[in-house]
Design a protein around this motif. Structure first.
Motif, PDB file in Angstrom:
ATOM      1  N   ALA A 179       1.100  -1.388  -0.004  1.00 46.70           N
ATOM      2  CA  ALA A 179      -0.271   0.131   0.078  1.00 46.70           C
ATOM      3  C   ALA A 179       0.206   1.299  -0.202  1.00 46.70           C
ATOM      4  O   ALA A 179       1.706   1.141   0.675  1.00 46.70           O
ATOM      5  CB  ALA A 179      -1.306   0.341   1.054  1.00 46.70           C
ATOM      6  N   PRO A 180       0.415   2.571  -0.876  1.00 46.69           N
ATOM      7  CA  PRO A 180       1.573   3.747  -0.744  1.00 46.69           C
ATOM      8  C   PRO A 180       1.248   4.041   0.926  1.00 46.69           C
ATOM      9  O   PRO A 180       2.335   4.365   1.354  1.00 46.69           O
ATOM     10  CB  PRO A 180       0.318   4.694  -1.807  1.00 46.69           C
ATOM     11  N   VAL A 181       0.688   4.005   1.904  1.00 46.35           N
ATOM     12  CA  VAL A 181       0.271   4.531   2.674  1.00 46.35           C
ATOM     13  C   VAL A 181      -0.886   3.603   3.808  1.00 46.35           C
ATOM     14  O   VAL A 181      -1.803   3.041   3.594  1.00 46.35           O
ATOM     15  CB  VAL A 181      -1.302   6.147   2.783  1.00 46.35           C
ATOM     16  N   PRO A 182       0.235   3.077   4.145  1.00 46.11           N
ATOM     17  CA  PRO A 182      -0.594   1.096   4.993  1.00 46.11           C
ATOM     18  C   PRO A 182      -0.973   1.713   5.884  1.00 46.11           C
ATOM     19  O   PRO A 182      -1.115   2.825   6.668  1.00 46.11           O
ATOM     20  CB  PRO A 182       1.195   0.934   5.760  1.00 46.11           C
ATOM     21  N   ARG A 183      -2.093   0.921   6.064  1.00 41.48           N
ATOM     22  CA  ARG A 183      -3.340   1.787   6.897  1.00 41.48           C
ATOM     23  C   ARG A 183      -2.863   0.606   8.218  1.00 41.48           C
ATOM     24  O   ARG A 183      -2.990  -1.100   7.888  1.00 41.48           O
ATOM     25  CB  ARG A 183      -4.482   0.668   6.664  1.00 41.48           C
ATOM     26  N   PRO A 184      -2.442   0.639   9.256  1.00 42.71           N
ATOM     27  CA  PRO A 184      -1.766  -0.375  10.664  1.00 42.71           C
ATOM     28  C   PRO A 184      -3.284  -1.304  11.397  1.00 42.71           C
ATOM     29  O   PRO A 184      -4.163  -1.035  11.236  1.00 42.71           O
ATOM     30  CB  PRO A 184      -1.916   1.003  11.694  1.00 42.71           C
ATOM     31  N   GLY A 185      -2.612  -1.968  10.809  1.00 44.09           N
ATOM     32  CA  GLY A 185      -3.351  -2.892  11.714  1.00 44.09           C
ATOM     33  C   GLY A 185      -3.020  -3.224  13.406  1.00 44.09           C
ATOM     34  O   GLY A 185      -2.803  -3.289  13.746  1.00 44.09           O
ATOM     35  N   ALA A 186      -4.473  -3.575  14.181  1.00 42.34           N
ATOM     36  CA  ALA A 186      -4.848  -3.618  15.404  1.00 42.34           C
ATOM     37  C   ALA A 186      -5.513  -4.909  15.575  1.00 42.34           C
ATOM     38  O   ALA A 186      -5.881  -5.494  14.577  1.00 42.34           O
ATOM     39  CB  ALA A 186      -6.386  -2.543  15.756  1.00 42.34           C
ATOM     40  N   GLY A 187      -4.626  -5.081  16.965  1.00 43.26           N
ATOM     41  CA  GLY A 187      -5.227  -6.213  17.728  1.00 43.26           C
ATOM     42  C   GLY A 187      -4.479  -7.392  17.241  1.00 43.26           C
ATOM     43  O   GLY A 187      -4.713  -9.182  16.492  1.00 43.26           O
ATOM     44  N   LEU A 188      -3.573  -7.389  16.040  1.00 40.60           N
ATOM     45  CA  LEU A 188      -2.811  -8.600  15.454  1.00 40.60           C
ATOM     46  C   LEU A 188      -2.150  -9.800  16.598  1.00 40.60           C
ATOM     47  O   LEU A 188      -2.858 -11.253  16.350  1.00 40.60           O
ATOM     48  CB  LEU A 188      -1.260  -8.172  14.904  1.00 40.60           C
ATOM     49  N   ALA A 189      -1.918  -9.533  18.121  1.00 46.17           N
ATOM     50  CA  ALA A 189      -1.749 -10.353  18.691  1.00 46.17           C
ATOM     51  C   ALA A 189      -2.700 -11.565  19.131  1.00 46.17           C
ATOM     52  O   ALA A 189      -2.676 -12.955  19.336  1.00 46.17           O
ATOM     53  CB  ALA A 189      -1.140  -9.588  19.808  1.00 46.17           C
ATOM     54  N   GLU A 190      -3.840 -10.661  18.965  1.00 42.98           N
ATOM     55  CA  GLU A 190      -5.180 -11.331  19.785  1.00 42.98           C
ATOM     56  C   GLU A 190      -5.790 -12.058  18.462  1.00 42.98           C
ATOM     57  O   GLU A 190      -5.890 -13.079  18.240  1.00 42.98           O
ATOM     58  CB  GLU A 190      -6.036  -9.965  19.502  1.00 42.98           C
ATOM     59  N   ASP A 191      -5.290 -11.781  17.510  1.00 39.49           N
ATOM     60  CA  ASP A 191      -5.534 -12.824  15.641  1.00 39.49           C
ATOM     61  C   ASP A 191      -5.173 -13.674  16.436  1.00 39.49           C
ATOM     62  O   ASP A 191      -5.830 -15.086  15.612  1.00 39.49           O
ATOM     63  CB  ASP A 191      -6.008 -11.799  14.719  1.00 39.49           C
ATOM     64  N   ILE A 192      -3.613 -13.252  16.030  1.00 37.41           N
ATOM     65  CA  ILE A 192      -2.951 -14.897  15.993  1.00 37.41           C
ATOM     66  C   ILE A 192      -3.255 -15.319  17.577  1.00 37.41           C
ATOM     67  O   ILE A 192      -2.961 -17.410  17.173  1.00 37.41           O
ATOM     68  CB  ILE A 192      -2.025 -14.473  16.093  1.00 37.41           C
ATOM     69  N   LYS A 193      -3.586 -15.163  18.702  1.00 39.95           N
ATOM     70  CA  LYS A 193      -3.641 -15.814  19.647  1.00 39.95           C
ATOM     71  C   LYS A 193      -5.095 -16.484  19.009  1.00 39.95           C
ATOM     72  O   LYS A 193      -5.225 -18.115  19.334  1.00 39.95           O
ATOM     73  CB  LYS A 193      -4.503 -15.398  20.558  1.00 39.95           C
TER      74      LYS A 193
END
Length: 837
Positions: free
Chosen positions: A761-775
């Motif tokens: 992405a030209p302007v990346p959108r930060p992902g939230a809750g990655l640790a919870e998703d991986i869990k």
């Protein structure tokens, strides 16, 4: 209280609840209070150190140092500078106490007295276990492996205890472990900040950590309960799988039916056979007892400690019987008729200060015992046993006893014993090999009565059977040992007495085994000296009208009784001395020349050698018990650490990838990319964004690290990574091969979308809750995998091979740099050579 504070408190409680399972082993229970206090101080110090904060290994090290200081203050303050500073003298004192504790463990039965050595073992052991649990569960934030030291503590107690309340101690220890898991689950849940499961959530609810119903999700608690059930199941199975441990503190009491009366409780079943072989093999003899007697002949004056009357196929042991107060006059001897000749004798005995035995050595059968202290009387075996830690150490006492002198005719014409006595003392295990009874019948062929059969058995072992006395053979006491002894015809008193008693029982002759000392060696002052090498075991056979009768099948040990000889020797009696009132026989500090020395001279050829004056009696060159225990514990710890290395490495990597506490916030700092390539990609993504925000590179690094964690988690559960796939394609592959449910599949796609945002992405959108998703993904992989795959993912994760890859890459890089330097040095040398030329 903070989450970590609650976790530390639960770890401390779990340790004490597991340690409570050892309460039945030792009495009184004051040691547990001391262990609780010292463990509380070490745990409290850990809580303070973690607030500094310090590196985690340093925290554990400082806790261990504090534990050593506390143990020094509690057990060795008399030899420590300032009362608590460890020095070589303190270590030596610990060694002495642990050696004494090892001796006590081999000597006492359950419940053993809380001697200094046993207290050090218990308190030190609980302190070490408490430190391990605190380090794993609190310092390193991983409560599940902390169940292993708790399991070890409970398994030791369950394997040794013979009580009927084991289930109660198990429940207490189980509740402690479950409490620890619950505390860790709550702590992790509070740090994750989001729930794992339930109805779809709005961003506000997700940020607050509440689901649609306003309650915490139950997934972490369900996982904790599953781990707890698995660990507790192992805790139940392990003690049942452990081999039976017999002898001393490691042996249980028998299950025979006692006939004694009185309110003294049950007799404690000590097994002196634990140290008998070691006593016989001492490089130097050591005097244990000194006595004077008015007996005209001391050759058959054995000092009997106890009798072993239960044979279960594993070992001979003492029955569980009632004890009572010592009467002024002991009861009449069971089975002894008045027409059998007896001689009343008096013996004054003094035990050495170092000799500790909870059964009282004395001639058999005693009719009166004059002794101070807490002693109880067991009427069936006619023995005295110490109560509440009472031992023979330094004790002086006087014994009136009978020398029973039956004739051959009285023994040959002995009537049948009672049915109850015959049934109890002729019982043999059902798996006793037939060769035992067959051999007994062959040896006694032609005998017309039980007395003749007994004499034939005795003579076969001691004279004409081809047996050899050897104290270096295995001292086993079960069926296999008897069978091996009959085949090899080599052993010492344990083998001779146990085998003759077993063979007598197969012939219907009531039999048991006595343990004690042979008469000892006459001294110039008229006393008799009894050393460790006089330790002995012999069979006793029952003849109605005579009672329990001593036999001597061991060649070269003791004396063959006169009533078993064809003709009584005409030699005069041994020189005796009437013991004066109040006289004592103080044991000598010098080694005594044991009467058994002649029998061992044929093998050792050293019995007549003079004892070195500077040697310590009874000392050996073998490894001390405490050192063996420490080495065993150290070896077990190393093996356990090696087995857990993949698990610990994987846990550490997961924590670093997902950030502190597993919670990734958009404004947080980077936990570090897994390798340089990920960091470069993250930096490039940040530069391509062109936003100039200082967190772009950190966000890219965290996202790629989270993606690596997801792919490694899938790899651990059997889905190998495919580097040729795009993030979206790799996500679809993980969902398909991992058989993920809808929630886990959505979590994979969200992580993949975050990676694509960072990369493209030209302007990346930060992902939230990655640790919870991986869990959630890991839970989905775990739920769809079979038990074997889940166990391997936990203990031997496939992704741990990255350690080897990383080491290989580092080695290659080092080799390349070294090669480049060698080439540069070569060019420089060549250049210098050309200039000089």
């Amino acid at each position: 209280m903070s989450g970590r504070g609650r976790l530390a408190l639960c770890a401390y409680a779990a340790t004490l609840m597991a340690a409570a399972s050892m309460l039945p082993l030792v009495s009184p229970a004051g040691w547990l209070v001391q262990a609780a206090l010292l463990t509380a101080l070490v745990s409290g110090a850990g809580a303070l150190l973690r607030r500094v904060p310090l590196p985690r290994p340093l925290t554990v090290l400082l806790q261990a140092v504090l534990g050593l200081l506390l143990l020094t203050l509690a057990f060795a303050r008399d030899v420590a500078p300032l009362g608590f500073v460890p020095t070589p003298d303190v270590i030596e004192e610990f060694g002495r106490l642990l050696t004494a504790g090892g001796t006590d463990v081999g000597q006492y039965a359950i419940p053993a007295p809380a001697t200094d050595g046993i207290r050090l073992m218990l308190v030190g052991g609980v302190l070490v276990i408490g430190l391990a649990v605190d380090a794993l569960a609190v310092t390193f934030r991983n409560a599940a492996p902390a169940g292993l030291p708790l399991l070890a503590l409970y398994s030791v107690a369950a394997g040794l205890s013979q009580g009927t309340w084991d289930w109660l101690w198990f429940l207490i220890a189980a509740c402690g472990y479950l409490l620890l898991l619950l505390a860790e689950g709550r702590d992790r849940l509070s740090q994750w900040g989001r729930v794992f499961g339930g109805a779809p959530r709005t961003p506000a609810r997700a940020a607050s950590g509440l689901d649609a119903s306003g309650t915490h999700a139950l997934a972490p608690m369900r996982t904790g309960r599953r781990i707890g059930v698995l660990a507790l199941g192992i805790a139940l199975v392990v003690p049942l799988a452990l081999p039976a441990l017999n002898g001393g503190l490691l042996g249980g009491v028998g299950d025979g039916d006692g006939t004694g009366t009185g309110g003294g409780g049950m007799i404690r079943a000590v097994n002196p056979l634990v140290t008998l072989q070691d006593d016989l093999n001492q490089p130097e003899d050591r005097e244990a007892l000194r006595y004077r007697t008015n007996a005209q002949n001391t050759q058959n004056l054995y000092l009997r400690i106890m009798s072993l009357d239960k044979f279960d196929g594993t070992s001979w042991r003492v029955s569980q019987r009632n004890v009572e107060d010592v009467p002024d006059q002991l009861p009449d001897v069971a089975g002894l008729d008045g027409d059998v000749g007896t001689t009343e004798i008096k013996t004054n005995i003094t035990a050495a200060e170092w000799y500790r035995q909870d059964y009282l050595p004395m001639p058999y059968p005693a009719s009166r015992v004059d002794i101070e202290g807490r002693w109880r009387f067991e009427p069936v075996g006619r023995t005295l046993v110490g109560d509440r830690g009472q031992t023979t150490r330094g004790t002086g006492y006087s014994v009136d006893s009978l020398q029973v002198n039956p004739t051959r005719e009285q023994l040959e014409s002995a009537p049948e014993p009672s049915a109850a006595l015959r049934r109890e003392y002729t019982e043999i295990p059902g798996n006793l090999p037939g060769v035992v009874k067959k051999t007994a019948q062959e040896v006694t062929a032609g005998a017309t009565n039980d007395y003749e059969r007994a004499v034939k058995l005795q003579d076969w072992f001691s004279v004409n059977g081809g047996f050899t006395y050897d104290t270096d053979v295995d001292s086993g006491t079960g069926i296999q040992a008897i069978t091996r002894f009959l085949k090899d015809k080599r052993g010492f008193c344990i083998h001779f007495s146990f085998t003759m008693a077993a063979m007598a029982r197969t012939l219907g002759i009531p039999a048991r085994v006595a343990v004690g000392f042979t008469p000892g060696t006459p001294q110039p002052d008229g006393s008799m000296s009894v050393g460790l090498r006089d330790a002995h075991a012999w069979p006793e056979l029952y003849f109605q009208g005579v009672g329990w009768t001593q036999f001597e099948p061991t060649p070269g040990r003791g004396s063959v009784p006169d009533y078993t000889r064809q003709s009584v020797p005409s030699g005069g009696p041994t020189d005796s001395q009437q013991p004066a009132a109040g006289s004592s026989a103080t044991p000598s500090a010098a080694p005594s020349a044991s009467q058994s020395c002649d029998a061992r001279a044929k093998k050792l050829e050293a019995c007549g050698a003079a004892v070195a004056q500077g040697a310590t009696p009874g000392s050996g060159t073998g490894t001390p018990v405490w050192a063996e225990v420490l080495l065993s514990l150290a070896a077990a710890a190393v093996v356990l650490l090696l087995l857990l290395m993949p698990l610990l490495w994987r846990t550490r990597v997961r924590t670093r990838r997902l950030g502190s506490g597993g919670h990734v916030s958009p404004g947080g700092t980077s936990s570090g990319a897994e390798d340089g390539r990920e960091a470069a990609v993250g930096a490039a993504g940040a530069a391509g964004a062109g936003t100039g925000r200082p967190t772009a590179q950190a966000t890219a690094s965290r996202t790629l690290s989270a993606w690596r964690e997801l792919t490694d988690s899938a790899w651990d559960h059997g889905v190998p990574p495919d580097e040729s796939q795009t993030p979206r394609g790799a996500a679809a592959r993980i969902v398909l091969l991992g058989r993920l449910d809808q929630q886990a599949a959505d979590a994979v796609r969200r992580v993949a979308d975050s990676v694509e945002q960072v990369l493209y992405a030209p302007v990346p959108r930060p992902g939230a809750g990655l640790a919870e998703d991986i869990k959630r993904v890991r839970e989905g992989l775990h739920a769809s995998a079979d038990r074997r795959t889940r166990l391997r993912a936990l203990l031997l994760p496939r992704s741990s091979v990255r350690v080897i890859w990383a080491l290989s890459e580092r080695w290659t890089a080092v080799a390349e740099r070294w090669g480049a330097r060698r080439q540069g040095m070569g060019r420089w040398v060549a250049t210098v050579g050309r200039r000089r030329g």
